[in-house]
Structures are given as C-alpha cells and as structure tokens.
Design a protein around this motif. Structure first.
Motif, PDB file in Angstrom:
ATOM      1  N   THR A 106       0.836  -1.211   0.000  1.00 24.29           N
ATOM      2  CA  THR A 106       0.000   0.000   0.000  1.00 24.29           C
ATOM      3  C   THR A 106       0.861   1.248   0.000  1.00 24.29           C
ATOM      4  O   THR A 106       0.618   2.195  -0.747  1.00 24.29           O
ATOM      5  CB  THR A 106      -0.931   0.010   1.233  1.00 24.29           C
ATOM      6  OG1 THR A 106      -1.719  -1.172   1.217  1.00 24.29           O
ATOM      7  CG2 THR A 106      -1.834   1.234   1.211  1.00 24.29           C
ATOM      8  N   VAL A 107       1.899   1.259   0.856  1.00 23.39           N
ATOM      9  CA  VAL A 107       2.830   2.402   0.908  1.00 23.39           C
ATOM     10  C   VAL A 107       3.528   2.579  -0.422  1.00 23.39           C
ATOM     11  O   VAL A 107       3.688   3.681  -0.936  1.00 23.39           O
ATOM     12  CB  VAL A 107       3.857   2.213   2.058  1.00 23.39           C
ATOM     13  CG1 VAL A 107       4.955   3.263   1.959  1.00 23.39           C
ATOM     14  CG2 VAL A 107       3.157   2.292   3.403  1.00 23.39           C
ATOM     15  N   GLY A 108       3.915   1.443  -1.026  1.00 23.62           N
ATOM     16  CA  GLY A 108       4.603   1.492  -2.324  1.00 23.62           C
ATOM     17  C   GLY A 108       3.749   2.138  -3.392  1.00 23.62           C
ATOM     18  O   GLY A 108       4.212   2.976  -4.162  1.00 23.62           O
ATOM     19  N   LYS A 109       2.459   1.731  -3.414  1.00 24.04           N
ATOM     20  CA  LYS A 109       1.546   2.301  -4.411  1.00 24.04           C
ATOM     21  C   LYS A 109       1.346   3.795  -4.168  1.00 24.04           C
ATOM     22  O   LYS A 109       1.265   4.587  -5.105  1.00 24.04           O
ATOM     23  CB  LYS A 109       0.205   1.571  -4.385  1.00 24.04           C
ATOM     24  CG  LYS A 109       0.255   0.174  -4.999  1.00 24.04           C
ATOM     25  CD  LYS A 109      -1.140  -0.404  -5.129  1.00 24.04           C
ATOM     26  CE  LYS A 109      -1.127  -1.759  -5.833  1.00 24.04           C
ATOM     27  NZ  LYS A 109      -0.513  -2.810  -5.032  1.00 24.04           N
ATOM     28  N   ALA A 110       1.234   4.177  -2.884  1.00 22.76           N
ATOM     29  CA  ALA A 110       1.069   5.601  -2.549  1.00 22.76           C
ATOM     30  C   ALA A 110       2.283   6.391  -2.990  1.00 22.76           C
ATOM     31  O   ALA A 110       2.162   7.505  -3.518  1.00 22.76           O
ATOM     32  CB  ALA A 110       0.843   5.749  -1.046  1.00 22.76           C
ATOM     33  N   GLN A 111       3.466   5.819  -2.778  1.00 13.43           N
ATOM     34  CA  GLN A 111       4.696   6.495  -3.207  1.00 13.43           C
ATOM     35  C   GLN A 111       4.729   6.626  -4.724  1.00 13.43           C
ATOM     36  O   GLN A 111       5.114   7.670  -5.254  1.00 13.43           O
ATOM     37  CB  GLN A 111       5.913   5.713  -2.700  1.00 13.43           C
ATOM     38  CG  GLN A 111       6.139   5.857  -1.202  1.00 13.43           C
ATOM     39  CD  GLN A 111       7.274   4.991  -0.706  1.00 13.43           C
ATOM     40  OE1 GLN A 111       7.667   4.030  -1.370  1.00 13.43           O
ATOM     41  NE2 GLN A 111       7.806   5.313   0.460  1.00 13.43           N
ATOM     42  N   ASP A 112       4.320   5.561  -5.420  1.00 14.12           N
ATOM     43  CA  ASP A 112       4.295   5.612  -6.889  1.00 14.12           C
ATOM     44  C   ASP A 112       3.341   6.695  -7.370  1.00 14.12           C
ATOM     45  O   ASP A 112       3.614   7.402  -8.338  1.00 14.12           O
ATOM     46  CB  ASP A 112       3.855   4.258  -7.455  1.00 14.12           C
ATOM     47  CG  ASP A 112       4.955   3.201  -7.323  1.00 14.12           C
ATOM     48  OD1 ASP A 112       6.112   3.600  -7.076  1.00 14.12           O
ATOM     49  OD2 ASP A 112       4.638   2.004  -7.464  1.00 14.12           O
ATOM     50  N   LEU A 113       2.197   6.821  -6.677  1.00 12.36           N
ATOM     51  CA  LEU A 113       1.218   7.846  -7.036  1.00 12.36           C
ATOM     52  C   LEU A 113       1.796   9.238  -6.824  1.00 12.36           C
ATOM     53  O   LEU A 113       1.608  10.131  -7.652  1.00 12.36           O
ATOM     54  CB  LEU A 113      -0.050   7.645  -6.190  1.00 12.36           C
ATOM     55  CG  LEU A 113      -1.373   8.132  -6.790  1.00 12.36           C
ATOM     56  CD1 LEU A 113      -1.662   7.454  -8.111  1.00 12.36           C
ATOM     57  CD2 LEU A 113      -2.515   7.868  -5.812  1.00 12.36           C
TER      58      LEU A 113
ATOM     59  N   LYS B 167      -7.982   6.695  -8.272  1.00 11.51           N
ATOM     60  CA  LYS B 167      -7.236   7.956  -8.259  1.00 11.51           C
ATOM     61  C   LYS B 167      -6.208   7.992  -9.379  1.00 11.51           C
ATOM     62  O   LYS B 167      -6.002   9.034 -10.016  1.00 11.51           O
ATOM     63  CB  LYS B 167      -6.554   8.159  -6.916  1.00 11.51           C
ATOM     64  CG  LYS B 167      -5.969   9.570  -6.758  1.00 11.51           C
ATOM     65  CD  LYS B 167      -5.587   9.864  -5.321  1.00 11.51           C
ATOM     66  CE  LYS B 167      -5.145  11.303  -5.176  1.00 11.51           C
ATOM     67  NZ  LYS B 167      -4.798  11.643  -3.785  1.00 11.51           N
ATOM     68  N   ALA B 168      -5.566   6.871  -9.626  1.00  8.01           N
ATOM     69  CA  ALA B 168      -4.595   6.800 -10.723  1.00  8.01           C
ATOM     70  C   ALA B 168      -5.295   7.049 -12.057  1.00  8.01           C
ATOM     71  O   ALA B 168      -4.773   7.763 -12.927  1.00  8.01           O
ATOM     72  CB  ALA B 168      -3.898   5.439 -10.723  1.00  8.01           C
ATOM     73  N   ALA B 169      -6.505   6.499 -12.204  1.00  8.39           N
ATOM     74  CA  ALA B 169      -7.280   6.710 -13.441  1.00  8.39           C
ATOM     75  C   ALA B 169      -7.638   8.190 -13.595  1.00  8.39           C
ATOM     76  O   ALA B 169      -7.570   8.752 -14.697  1.00  8.39           O
ATOM     77  CB  ALA B 169      -8.540   5.859 -13.425  1.00  8.39           C
TER      78      ALA B 169
ATOM     79  N   THR C 184     -15.454   2.955 -11.822  1.00  2.00           N
ATOM     80  CA  THR C 184     -15.751   1.562 -11.438  1.00  2.00           C
ATOM     81  C   THR C 184     -14.761   1.045 -10.402  1.00  2.00           C
ATOM     82  O   THR C 184     -14.887  -0.084  -9.937  1.00  2.00           O
ATOM     83  CB  THR C 184     -15.714   0.634 -12.671  1.00  2.00           C
ATOM     84  OG1 THR C 184     -14.373   0.599 -13.197  1.00  2.00           O
ATOM     85  CG2 THR C 184     -16.664   1.131 -13.744  1.00  2.00           C
ATOM     86  N   GLY C 185     -13.783   1.867 -10.070  1.00  6.67           N
ATOM     87  CA  GLY C 185     -12.753   1.437  -9.124  1.00  6.67           C
ATOM     88  C   GLY C 185     -13.181   1.617  -7.681  1.00  6.67           C
ATOM     89  O   GLY C 185     -14.354   1.868  -7.374  1.00  6.67           O
ATOM     90  N   THR C 186     -12.196   1.523  -6.809  1.00  3.77           N
ATOM     91  CA  THR C 186     -12.474   1.647  -5.363  1.00  3.77           C
ATOM     92  C   THR C 186     -11.772   2.888  -4.811  1.00  3.77           C
ATOM     93  O   THR C 186     -12.422   3.869  -4.487  1.00  3.77           O
ATOM     94  CB  THR C 186     -12.015   0.383  -4.629  1.00  3.77           C
ATOM     95  OG1 THR C 186     -10.650   0.086  -5.001  1.00  3.77           O
ATOM     96  CG2 THR C 186     -12.901  -0.808  -4.980  1.00  3.77           C
ATOM     97  N   ASP C 187     -10.457   2.871  -4.742  1.00  5.37           N
ATOM     98  CA  ASP C 187      -9.705   3.980  -4.148  1.00  5.37           C
ATOM     99  C   ASP C 187      -9.828   5.243  -4.999  1.00  5.37           C
ATOM    100  O   ASP C 187      -9.366   5.282  -6.145  1.00  5.37           O
ATOM    101  CB  ASP C 187      -8.217   3.614  -4.016  1.00  5.37           C
ATOM    102  CG  ASP C 187      -8.015   2.363  -3.171  1.00  5.37           C
ATOM    103  OD1 ASP C 187      -8.927   2.072  -2.371  1.00  5.37           O
ATOM    104  OD2 ASP C 187      -6.979   1.692  -3.321  1.00  5.37           O
ATOM    105  N   GLY C 188     -10.471   6.268  -4.446  1.00  5.24           N
ATOM    106  CA  GLY C 188     -10.556   7.557  -5.132  1.00  5.24           C
ATOM    107  C   GLY C 188     -11.443   7.559  -6.355  1.00  5.24           C
ATOM    108  O   GLY C 188     -11.319   8.444  -7.215  1.00  5.24           O
ATOM    109  N   ALA C 189     -12.363   6.611  -6.444  1.00 12.00           N
ATOM    110  CA  ALA C 189     -13.195   6.485  -7.646  1.00 12.00           C
ATOM    111  C   ALA C 189     -14.001   7.751  -7.925  1.00 12.00           C
ATOM    112  O   ALA C 189     -14.142   8.191  -9.068  1.00 12.00           O
ATOM    113  CB  ALA C 189     -14.134   5.288  -7.509  1.00 12.00           C
TER     114      ALA C 189
END
Length: 554
Positions: free
Chosen positions: A16-23, A54-56, A81-86
C-alpha cells in the motif's frame, strides 16, 4: 498462524505504501510537466491494480492537459468503477462538461464527487477548483468559491494555498496570489512550483530583473525542475519586447531556455506542440518548420501539425503548402480553430491575390482574405495588432484601396497599440485611393470614414499636424468647403504654434492652405480672400494661382 497473519499484514502495508509512493511520484512528474513519464507510471499502477480510481483520475487529467479528450473520458469512466478515489473521476467528467459549455452537467458531476465525503476531506474541493481553472473557459471566481469551502476545513493546507495562488492569479488579484504562493511554499518547501510562481507574478508586473532572480532561486533549489526554464524563456521574450535594443540577445536566451525546458520534460508530440507555440510567439519560423516536420514524423495524422506547417510555410514563402495545410485543418469540424488560424488563412489569400510582377490584385481572392481576417478579429479582438504591418506593405505598394480594407479592420479595436497610427493610415489610404488618375467618381461613403478616422487622431493627439491637413483635403473631396476651411485653419494654427522652423519646413502646405481658404472666401468675403492670397504671395511672390485670383477679386 499469528506470525503468518502479522507477516501478511506487513506485506499488505508495504504494498500500500509502495503504491502511494508511486502515485506521489506520478504527481511530481505531472507537476514537472513530464507528461509521458507520468502516463507511463499511472498506466503501470492501473495495470497492477485496476481498481485504483485515483490513478485513473490523474491519468485522465494528463490526457485533458494534452487535449486528448477521448482518452481522458475512457479513463475517467474506468476510474468510476474502481475503489480507491473512484469519485474523483466525476470531477474529470465535470471539467469535460465545462469544456462543452454544459455548466449544469458539470455541477451535477461535482455534486456526486463531494457526496458523503469525510468531514476533514478537502482534496475533492481542490480538484473541483482546478477543474474550473483548467477548463477551456476558466472560471476563477467559482474556483475561489470552491476553495473557500476547503479553507473552512483546513486553512493552512499547502496544496489548498497553492490552488488559491493559481485562482487569485487568474482572477488578477496579485497581492492575494503572492501571499497564497508564499504560504504554500513556507508550509511545504517541496512544492517548488509555488516558489516559481512568485517569479511568474513578477514577470506579469514587468519586473523582469526580479523575476529572473526568483527563477534563479528555484534553480538553486532544484536545477532539474523543467518548468522554470520555460518561464525563463517567456520572461526573456517579453523582456526583449520591452527593450528593443536587447531584443535579439534576449530572444536567443529565450530560445535556449526553451530547449533546456524540452530536455528536462520530454520530446513528446505534446511538448513539441508547446515548443511550436513558443516559436510562433518568438517569430522563429525556420525553427518552427523544422519542429513541424519532426512532429509529422512522430504522428502524421495529428491535425494540429497542419497548423504549424501552415504558419511556417507562409512565413518561409511556400504559399501553396500554407494554404492547403490551413484549409485542411480548418475544414475538419473536430479541430479547435483559433483566431490566428483565420488570420494566417486570410494573409495567405492576400498574398496570393497580390501579383507583384504584374502589380495587380485579384479582387475575389483579396476579398476572401479580408473575410478570413474579419473572422479572426471577431474571435479575438487583439489580433488587430498584427494588421498594421500588413496594411503598411499594401500602402507602400500604393494599393491604397486594399490598404484601407485592412486598416478599417485594424481600427475596430480602440485598445490596439497601433490605434492612432492605423486611423491615420486608414484616412490617408482612403484619400489617396480617391485621388488616383483613373478615379471617375469619388467614394463619398469611404471619404466620410476617412474624415472620421482623422477626427479620432486629432481628438487623441491634437498636435498631429498632418491629420488636420489631410482632413481638410478629404473635406475638399467631399465638397464640404466650410469644414475644409476649418481644418486648413487648424493646420496653420498647430504648425505656427510649433515655431518658425516648423513653419519654414512646411512652406508648400502653407501655400496650399492659404490658397484654398482664400478660394472659399472669394464668394462670401473678398477682403478675407485677398488677405489669404497675399499671405501666399508673401511666401511665394510668383504664385500664379494667387496672382490670377487677386486680379479677379479687384
């Protein structure tokens, strides 16, 4: 078993931290205008986790920045259609509604984005404000109103202050903008763009030395932050325009800094287009042609390349290629046609109409060019600033009727930097077109326009002596002897007030004025007529017109 659960939790937390950092890295790439890099990172995140709304949303925003509407919409809809930040994706769709001039639909999407948000959340409000600012027709007041909602929740948030800076800047509130940018950087010194924007404000105030110093401070903080070099390029360009003696030197600096900007962002088609826009501003059409051909190699079907090919081909003397390129571009209804497109199309037609070898003008082609130029000015009134030079070239060719057609469009803008000069040349062009040897009957309507044009010059600049004498000559053609006499007398007064030296330089015009004033008085006031004829003879004792006229008055 407990150890396995703990280990699994650690793995999940790490991921999760890794994805947040990538974002966050993707957001930094967007801020640094490294759009291709950001797109690649965000696509990887979505591929790894398709539900990353959110990435989308961020990816859709990048496509909007690049004016690729279809791709933006695809990712916004996918993000929903996503979850995080949809729900953020409603904001992206809302901006697209604003671009389509559908404010009601935009409001509905913004309402969906903020429905049931947590009490301490402000991110949605900040992004909605950005949507208002980034729309094709920015609405800075709505952006400020939205940001005030976030301010009530978390007033010191750095990203909020940064957005306030942009909104106040767009709303032309420099003091509030400066304070907001400063607060943003003081709160979070990684927001380097807020530091750069302090220089942008100074650039806008024409404090170019201080602006460059501010940019140098940004470079000292991060020499690889690309956007600061773009701002340096634009600053030196405007600085050169304000100091003509240094224009060439500063233009070269500007072009160099823009190359530096390109090297630190990317050489994608979008970046090349932005570079091309700057080359148009800098009037470096040779480089523009090179850039246009490089873009053609990258994407031969992108319609905007036709614009750059058209502009550069016209400026570099290839009229046929210029005409075809711009006609093809404008003919496509999906292309966003701007005022400058019609301006260039009009100029191309004027050039085609004007046969320098035969010294003739094709009326139909010329009129078509004038029609396109009118469209350009209707779309953007400031385009009149480009017309003085065009009118002057026609005037110098003694194509006075054609010059008048251009100057008449130029003078529709009272805020034009050339307004007075354009009015003077409008009047002169009409006057001379009605005094050519082949004129059978003068154009009374056009001459009345000339009279009005000279009137505007006199009103704004009462000591412009030639405006008086040409207004007098124009009224003579209009057979308005009373006004003719009035303006000849005004001419004599204005020049006399400038002193004997100026009078001596204008001897022939004084004789013209005296004789024609005298001729007007000959039937109504012989004493005055004799007075003015004698003034002529004082300057030229052998003047035949005055001598013969005095004989008839005895």
């Amino acid at each position: 078993m407990n150890k396995f659960k703990i280990f699994s939790f650690i793995l999940l937390a790490t991921a999760t931290v890794g994805k947040a950092q990538d974002l966050e890295q993707a957001k930094k790439a967007i801020d640094a205008e490294q759009y291709e890099k950001a797109k690649s990172m965000l696509k990887s995140l979505i591929q790894a986790k398709p539900g990353n709304g959110k990435a989308a949303f961020l990816l859709g925003n990048v496509y909007l920045k690049q004016d690729i509407q279809d791709s933006a919409k695809i990712f916004f809809q996918k993000g929903l259609t996503g979850t995080d930040g949809a729900k953020l994706n409603y904001i992206g769709l809302g901006q697209m509604d604003l671009n389509a001039n559908n404010a009601v639909a935009a409001q509905a999407n913004f309402a969906l984005a903020t429905k049931d948000i947590k009490k301490k959340d402000i991110e949605e409000y900040v992004y909605i404000a950005k949507a208002y600012m980034n729309a094709d027709k920015p609405d800075y007041k709505s952006a400020i109103a939205t940001l005030n909602k976030a301010k009530a929740i978390s007033p010191s948030d750095a990203n909020l202050q940064m957005a306030f800076g942009d909104a106040f800047y767009g709303d032309k509130n420099q003091n509030e903008s400066y304070a907001a940018y400063r607060n943003a950087f003081n709160t979070d010194n990684t927001l380097i763009r807020s530091k750069m924007q302090l220089g942008v404000l100074l650039k806008g105030a024409k404090a170019y030395t201080l602006a460059v110093k501010a940019y140098d401070d940004v470079i000292a903080t991060d020499p690889n932050y690309g956007p600061v070099y773009r701002e340096l390029a634009e600053t030196y360009y405007y600085w050169g325009n304000n100091e003509p003696k240094k224009y060439s030197e500063y233009l070269q600096k500007a072009l160099g800094y823009y190359e530096k900007y390109m090297s630190l962002t990317d050489y994608s088609l979008t970046s090349r287009m932005r570079h091309a826009d700057f080359l148009i501003l800098a009037k470096d059409y040779k480089s523009l042609e090179v850039e246009a051909n490089k873009m053609k190699e990258l994407d031969n079907v992108n319609p905007r390349i036709l614009r750059y090919l058209g502009y550069s081909a016209y400026e570099n003397g290839n009229t046929e290629l210029a005409l075809k390129s711009l006609q093809d571009f404008i003919a496509n209804p999906s292309n966003k046609v701007i005022a400058r497109d019609y301006m260039y199309l009009g100029l191309i037609k004027l050039k085609k109409a004007n046969n320098l070898e035969t010294k003739t003008v094709d009326p139909a082609t010329f009129e078509a060019g004038v029609s396109d130029i009118k469209k350009s000015v209707e779309m953007e009134i400031s385009m009149t600033n480009d017309l003085s030079e065009i009118g002057k070239k026609l005037y110098e060719q003694k194509l006075f009727k054609e010059a008048a057609a251009i100057y008449e469009i130029a003078t529709t803008n009272p805020d034009s930097k050339n307004f007075l000069l354009d009015n003077f040349y409008l009047g002169n062009s009409i006057y001379f077109s009605n005094t050519k040897k082949d004129v059978v009957k003068v154009d009374l309507v056009a001459l009345q326009k000339a009279d009005a044009a000279f009137g505007r010059v006199i009103e704004a600049s009462p000591t412009t002596q030639d405006a008086y004498i040409f207004r007098a000559r124009t009224n003579r053609l209009l057979e308005n002897d009373e006004m003719m006499t009035k303006y000849y007398e005004e001419y004599l007064r204005v020049v006399t007030e400038k002193g004997p030296e100026e009078v001596a330089k204008n001897k022939a015009k004084f004789i013209e004025s005296y004789n024609l004033i005298a001729a007007n008085y000959a039937n109504s006031d012989k004493a005055k007529a004799k007075e003015y004829f004698n003034k002529t003879l004082a300057l030229d004792p052998t003047n035949q017109y005055a001598l013969e006229s005095l004989k008839t008055l005895k």
